[in-house]
Structure formats: C-alpha cells, structure tokens
Design a protein around this motif. Structure first.
Motif, PDB file in Angstrom:
ATOM      1  N   PRO A 188      -1.205  -2.042 -14.304  1.00 60.33           N
ATOM      2  CA  PRO A 188      -1.287  -2.731 -13.017  1.00 60.33           C
ATOM      3  C   PRO A 188      -1.019  -1.685 -11.771  1.00 60.33           C
ATOM      4  CG  PRO A 188       0.061  -4.013 -14.717  1.00 60.33           C
ATOM      5  CD  PRO A 188      -0.153  -2.664 -15.231  1.00 60.33           C
ATOM      6  N   LEU A 189      -2.076  -2.041 -10.703  1.00 61.19           N
ATOM      7  CA  LEU A 189      -2.039  -1.411  -9.646  1.00 61.19           C
ATOM      8  C   LEU A 189      -2.627  -0.060  -9.648  1.00 61.19           C
ATOM      9  CD1 LEU A 189       1.058  -3.179  -7.952  1.00 61.19           C
ATOM     10  CD2 LEU A 189      -1.361  -3.848  -7.820  1.00 61.19           C
ATOM     11  N   LEU A 190      -2.026   0.573 -10.489  1.00 53.14           N
ATOM     12  CA  LEU A 190      -2.139   2.281 -10.582  1.00 53.14           C
ATOM     13  C   LEU A 190      -3.209   2.924 -11.365  1.00 53.14           C
ATOM     14  CD1 LEU A 190       1.625   3.100 -10.499  1.00 53.14           C
ATOM     15  CD2 LEU A 190       0.296   3.179  -8.630  1.00 53.14           C
ATOM     16  N   GLY A 191      -3.415   1.904 -12.525  1.00 50.82           N
ATOM     17  CA  GLY A 191      -4.310   2.602 -13.685  1.00 50.82           C
ATOM     18  C   GLY A 191      -5.729   2.750 -13.163  1.00 50.82           C
ATOM     19  N   GLU A 192      -6.458   3.713 -14.006  1.00 54.42           N
ATOM     20  CA  GLU A 192      -8.111   3.972 -13.551  1.00 54.42           C
ATOM     21  C   GLU A 192      -8.826   2.606 -13.556  1.00 54.42           C
ATOM     22  OE1 GLU A 192     -11.726   6.673 -15.230  1.00 54.42           O
ATOM     23  OE2 GLU A 192      -9.623   6.459 -16.043  1.00 54.42           O
ATOM     24  N   LEU A 193      -8.532   1.720 -14.503  1.00 58.58           N
ATOM     25  CA  LEU A 193      -9.159   0.533 -14.740  1.00 58.58           C
ATOM     26  C   LEU A 193      -8.498  -0.740 -14.096  1.00 58.58           C
ATOM     27  CD1 LEU A 193     -10.518   1.263 -18.199  1.00 58.58           C
ATOM     28  CD2 LEU A 193     -11.611   1.663 -16.148  1.00 58.58           C
ATOM     29  N   ALA A 194      -7.380  -0.672 -13.301  1.00 60.19           N
ATOM     30  CA  ALA A 194      -6.893  -1.710 -12.827  1.00 60.19           C
ATOM     31  C   ALA A 194      -7.652  -2.770 -12.099  1.00 60.19           C
ATOM     32  CB  ALA A 194      -5.724  -1.254 -12.111  1.00 60.19           C
ATOM     33  N   PHE A 195      -8.570  -2.199 -11.429  1.00 58.97           N
ATOM     34  CA  PHE A 195      -9.628  -3.196 -10.524  1.00 58.97           C
ATOM     35  C   PHE A 195     -10.966  -3.011 -11.007  1.00 58.97           C
ATOM     36  CE2 PHE A 195      -5.948  -2.234  -7.796  1.00 58.97           C
ATOM     37  CZ  PHE A 195      -5.458  -3.455  -7.320  1.00 58.97           C
ATOM     38  N   SER A 196     -11.211  -2.705 -12.220  1.00 62.06           N
ATOM     39  CA  SER A 196     -12.510  -2.685 -12.782  1.00 62.06           C
ATOM     40  C   SER A 196     -12.677  -3.688 -13.694  1.00 62.06           C
ATOM     41  CB  SER A 196     -12.692  -1.122 -13.583  1.00 62.06           C
ATOM     42  OG  SER A 196     -12.429  -0.154 -12.815  1.00 62.06           O
ATOM     43  N   THR A 197     -14.072  -3.946 -13.968  1.00 64.83           N
ATOM     44  CA  THR A 197     -14.480  -5.078 -15.018  1.00 64.83           C
ATOM     45  C   THR A 197     -15.702  -4.509 -15.743  1.00 64.83           C
ATOM     46  OG1 THR A 197     -14.610  -7.371 -15.818  1.00 64.83           O
ATOM     47  CG2 THR A 197     -15.508  -6.720 -13.613  1.00 64.83           C
ATOM     48  N   ALA A 198     -15.990  -4.656 -16.932  1.00 64.35           N
ATOM     49  CA  ALA A 198     -17.367  -4.665 -17.443  1.00 64.35           C
ATOM     50  C   ALA A 198     -17.838  -5.849 -18.116  1.00 64.35           C
ATOM     51  CB  ALA A 198     -17.145  -3.467 -18.722  1.00 64.35           C
ATOM     52  N   ALA A 199     -17.015  -6.941 -18.202  1.00 66.12           N
ATOM     53  CA  ALA A 199     -17.292  -8.345 -18.746  1.00 66.12           C
ATOM     54  C   ALA A 199     -18.350  -9.092 -17.885  1.00 66.12           C
ATOM     55  CB  ALA A 199     -16.300  -8.996 -19.185  1.00 66.12           C
ATOM     56  N   GLY A 200     -19.560  -9.474 -18.340  1.00 69.12           N
ATOM     57  CA  GLY A 200     -20.442 -10.251 -17.682  1.00 69.12           C
ATOM     58  C   GLY A 200     -19.812 -11.449 -16.558  1.00 69.12           C
ATOM     59  N   ILE A 201     -19.074 -12.255 -17.419  1.00 67.96           N
ATOM     60  CA  ILE A 201     -18.797 -13.557 -16.712  1.00 67.96           C
ATOM     61  C   ILE A 201     -17.725 -13.030 -15.476  1.00 67.96           C
ATOM     62  CG2 ILE A 201     -16.801 -13.896 -18.330  1.00 67.96           C
ATOM     63  CD1 ILE A 201     -17.434 -16.892 -18.188  1.00 67.96           C
ATOM     64  N   HIS A 202     -16.968 -12.089 -15.725  1.00 63.56           N
ATOM     65  CA  HIS A 202     -16.057 -11.443 -14.503  1.00 63.56           C
ATOM     66  C   HIS A 202     -17.049 -11.006 -13.594  1.00 63.56           C
ATOM     67  CE1 HIS A 202     -12.670 -11.402 -17.849  1.00 63.56           C
ATOM     68  NE2 HIS A 202     -12.986 -12.563 -17.489  1.00 63.56           N
ATOM     69  N   VAL A 243      -5.021  -9.578  -7.190  1.00 68.13           N
ATOM     70  CA  VAL A 243      -4.764  -8.704  -6.024  1.00 68.13           C
ATOM     71  C   VAL A 243      -5.978  -8.163  -5.466  1.00 68.13           C
ATOM     72  CG1 VAL A 243      -3.614  -6.572  -5.469  1.00 68.13           C
ATOM     73  CG2 VAL A 243      -2.602  -8.248  -7.355  1.00 68.13           C
ATOM     74  N   GLU A 244      -5.988  -8.054  -4.086  1.00 67.46           N
ATOM     75  CA  GLU A 244      -7.037  -7.654  -3.700  1.00 67.46           C
ATOM     76  C   GLU A 244      -7.091  -5.975  -3.539  1.00 67.46           C
ATOM     77  OE1 GLU A 244      -7.862 -10.346   0.312  1.00 67.46           O
ATOM     78  OE2 GLU A 244      -5.926 -10.056  -0.400  1.00 67.46           O
ATOM     79  N   PRO A 245      -7.935  -5.243  -4.128  1.00 70.87           N
ATOM     80  CA  PRO A 245      -7.717  -3.950  -4.298  1.00 70.87           C
ATOM     81  C   PRO A 245      -7.591  -3.124  -2.877  1.00 70.87           C
ATOM     82  CG  PRO A 245      -9.839  -4.581  -4.802  1.00 70.87           C
ATOM     83  CD  PRO A 245      -9.362  -5.717  -4.618  1.00 70.87           C
ATOM     84  N   GLU A 246      -8.259  -3.539  -1.874  1.00 73.31           N
ATOM     85  CA  GLU A 246      -7.992  -3.228  -0.597  1.00 73.31           C
ATOM     86  C   GLU A 246      -6.687  -3.140   0.052  1.00 73.31           C
ATOM     87  OE1 GLU A 246     -12.108  -4.652  -1.194  1.00 73.31           O
ATOM     88  OE2 GLU A 246     -10.101  -5.826  -1.212  1.00 73.31           O
ATOM     89  N   LEU A 247      -5.760  -4.297  -0.371  1.00 73.93           N
ATOM     90  CA  LEU A 247      -4.536  -4.212  -0.301  1.00 73.93           C
ATOM     91  C   LEU A 247      -3.582  -3.060  -0.432  1.00 73.93           C
ATOM     92  CD1 LEU A 247      -1.932  -5.901   1.007  1.00 73.93           C
ATOM     93  CD2 LEU A 247      -1.671  -6.892  -1.384  1.00 73.93           C
ATOM     94  N   ARG A 282       0.873  -1.168  -0.080  1.00 70.95           N
ATOM     95  CA  ARG A 282       0.106   0.048   0.190  1.00 70.95           C
ATOM     96  C   ARG A 282       1.028   1.139  -0.018  1.00 70.95           C
ATOM     97  NH1 ARG A 282      -5.782   1.070   2.766  1.00 70.95           N
ATOM     98  NH2 ARG A 282      -5.992   3.121   2.305  1.00 70.95           N
ATOM     99  N   ASN A 283       1.810   1.160   0.717  1.00 72.52           N
ATOM    100  CA  ASN A 283       2.768   2.378   0.736  1.00 72.52           C
ATOM    101  C   ASN A 283       3.375   2.586  -0.583  1.00 72.52           C
ATOM    102  OD1 ASN A 283       2.172   2.815   3.468  1.00 72.52           O
ATOM    103  ND2 ASN A 283       4.101   1.935   4.234  1.00 72.52           N
ATOM    104  N   CYS A 284       3.935   1.573  -1.181  1.00 72.34           N
ATOM    105  CA  CYS A 284       4.417   1.676  -2.790  1.00 72.34           C
ATOM    106  C   CYS A 284       3.405   2.151  -3.539  1.00 72.34           C
ATOM    107  CB  CYS A 284       4.823   0.406  -2.954  1.00 72.34           C
ATOM    108  SG  CYS A 284       6.433  -0.231  -2.354  1.00 72.34           S
ATOM    109  N   VAL A 285       2.361   1.758  -3.533  1.00 80.75           N
ATOM    110  CA  VAL A 285       1.353   2.182  -4.670  1.00 80.75           C
ATOM    111  C   VAL A 285       1.034   3.668  -4.182  1.00 80.75           C
ATOM    112  CG1 VAL A 285      -1.334   2.075  -5.233  1.00 80.75           C
ATOM    113  CG2 VAL A 285       0.260   0.142  -4.990  1.00 80.75           C
ATOM    114  N   GLU A 286       0.677   3.976  -2.888  1.00 83.52           N
ATOM    115  CA  GLU A 286       0.403   5.434  -2.414  1.00 83.52           C
ATOM    116  C   GLU A 286       1.603   6.356  -2.914  1.00 83.52           C
ATOM    117  OE1 GLU A 286      -0.891   5.377   1.314  1.00 83.52           O
ATOM    118  OE2 GLU A 286      -2.836   4.587   0.886  1.00 83.52           O
ATOM    119  N   ALA A 287       2.731   6.115  -2.672  1.00 91.46           N
ATOM    120  CA  ALA A 287       4.060   6.828  -2.981  1.00 91.46           C
ATOM    121  C   ALA A 287       3.982   7.038  -4.443  1.00 91.46           C
ATOM    122  CB  ALA A 287       5.183   6.232  -2.558  1.00 91.46           C
TER     123      ALA A 287
END
Length: 222
Positions: free
Chosen positions: A121-135, A149-153, A99-104
């Motif tokens: 990965p980790l930093l992009g606006e859509l890194a933890f987003s999905t629009a696919a139905g099966i996902h 990766v758990e986004p909360e981490l 978390r410290n690394c991502v925030e930094a």
C-alpha cells in the motif's frame, strides 16, 4: 525512585491483570499515559493501532514503510493516510502529513537499498495501478468508484495498464496516453486480437501497442 509517569507505566500490567476483559478494563486504564507498539505478524498492525488509539492510547509507535525486525512494525505512512480520510469518524487525529510520510519512506528505502513489495500500500510500484477492465472503466468514469486513496495526495500517479483481465476501456485509455484516437470498429478488432494473446502485458510497450493498432486498422490482426 520512579517518576510519576514511570510509576503509572509499571502499574499498567497489574491494572490489566486485575480487570476482566471488556469496556470496564479499557475505562480503568484510559487515564494512564501509554502508547501502542505493534508488529505486522498477522497483518493487523494498522488495525490494532487504530484500536489502541480508540481505547485511549496517547500515540502509536511505528516506522516509515513499516521497517522493523521480523515482519515489521506499524507503517506510519498508512496511519497518516487513514487518519487524513477517516480520523474524525475514528475519533483521533495526527499531525502526520501523508505526502511527507510517503516521500520520507521512499527516501529511507532508497538509502538502505530496499525495494517495497510491488503491491505494498502507498509505496509499491502497482499500488495505484489496475489492469482489470471493470476497474479501469470505473476509474475513467469517476476515480471514487475504485480508489480509496487519491494518488495525488501522496505524490503518486494513477496507472491503467494492460493485462489478462483488461477490457476495451483499458485499450481506449492506453491509446489516449499515446495521443491516439481509435474508432470503435478498429478498437473491436484490436480487442479481439488482444484478448487471445497469451502475453497481453506486452502491449504496455507503446511500439507493440501501435503495431496492434496498425494491424487492426488494416483489418489484418493476427
């Protein structure tokens, strides 16, 4: 006059040249004090960092967000997260806090006026987003179905969006975020109209989504 550590470093190229490729070469230089520095020219900087550490490198030279000349360097936040989850099985560890690394990294990008690629990965606006139905269906059932990766981490949030590949699970989830409980028959009507729309991403706007609901509720979806 070279110090002992410097002497070993200067001897390293000759040690590599004198040894045939393979495990014998790695074993021969294993006791040398060295770190691994890499670039992302072929999108392999993280994989090569792992290989270097497993081969005996004492550390990795990387940067936050992979910032560096040309295609950049090994992203330290990605190494931190990978080690958090798989360090034991990979055979090395780090004191880096994910978390410290991502925030930094986010702070550095903001300071220099750069925005990460939206899929980074980790930093992009859509890194933890999905629009696919099966996902979306898998995430709603159990996030482990789709998330490494758990986004909360790393201080991020999971987002289920609406798009061309979305299914009923996406509509149901989006409705829930707006505090709406939609009967299945109404949801079916909503999906019929949604799936025919050439611009389905527009339904990520609450007012547009709510209008779709009202039309379906009245049985007049157009």
């Amino acid at each position: 006059m070279l110090e002992p550590g410097q002497e070993r470093f200067h001897q390293l190229p000759q040690l590599v040249r004198d040894q045939p490729p393979g495990e014998a070469a790695l074993q021969h230089i294993h006791d040398q004090i060295c770190t691994r520095s890499g670039h992302a020219r072929h999108a392999l900087s993280l994989a090569n960092a792992v290989a270097g550490l497993q081969a005996g490198a004492a550390g990795v030279q990387g940067t936050l967000a992979g910032i560096g000349e040309r295609t950049g360097n090994t992203p330290l936040e990605e190494l931190a997260v990978l080690t958090y989850y798989h360090g034991e099985s990979l055979g090395f560890r780090t004191a880096l806090d994910p978390r410290n690394c991502v925030e930094a990294a986010q702070a550095v990008l903001e300071i220099i006026g750069e925005r990460p690629w939206k899929h980074k990965p980790l930093l992009g606006e859509l890194a933890f987003s999905t629009a696919a139905g099966i996902h979306a269906a898998g995430l709603m059932n159990n996030p482990i179905c789709y998330e490494f990766v758990e986004p909360e981490l790393v201080g991020r949030e999971r987002r289920i969006l609406l798009g061309g590949a979305s299914g009923r699970a996406n509509l149901r989830h989006f409705a829930a975020t707006l505090g709406m409980e939609i009967p299945e028959d109404v949801l079916d009507l909503m999906y019929d109209q949604f799936s025919l729309d050439p611009s389905p991403a527009r339904y990520n706007t609450p007012a547009v989504f709510e209008q779709l609901y009202r039309d379906a509720l009245n049985g007049t979806a157009q």
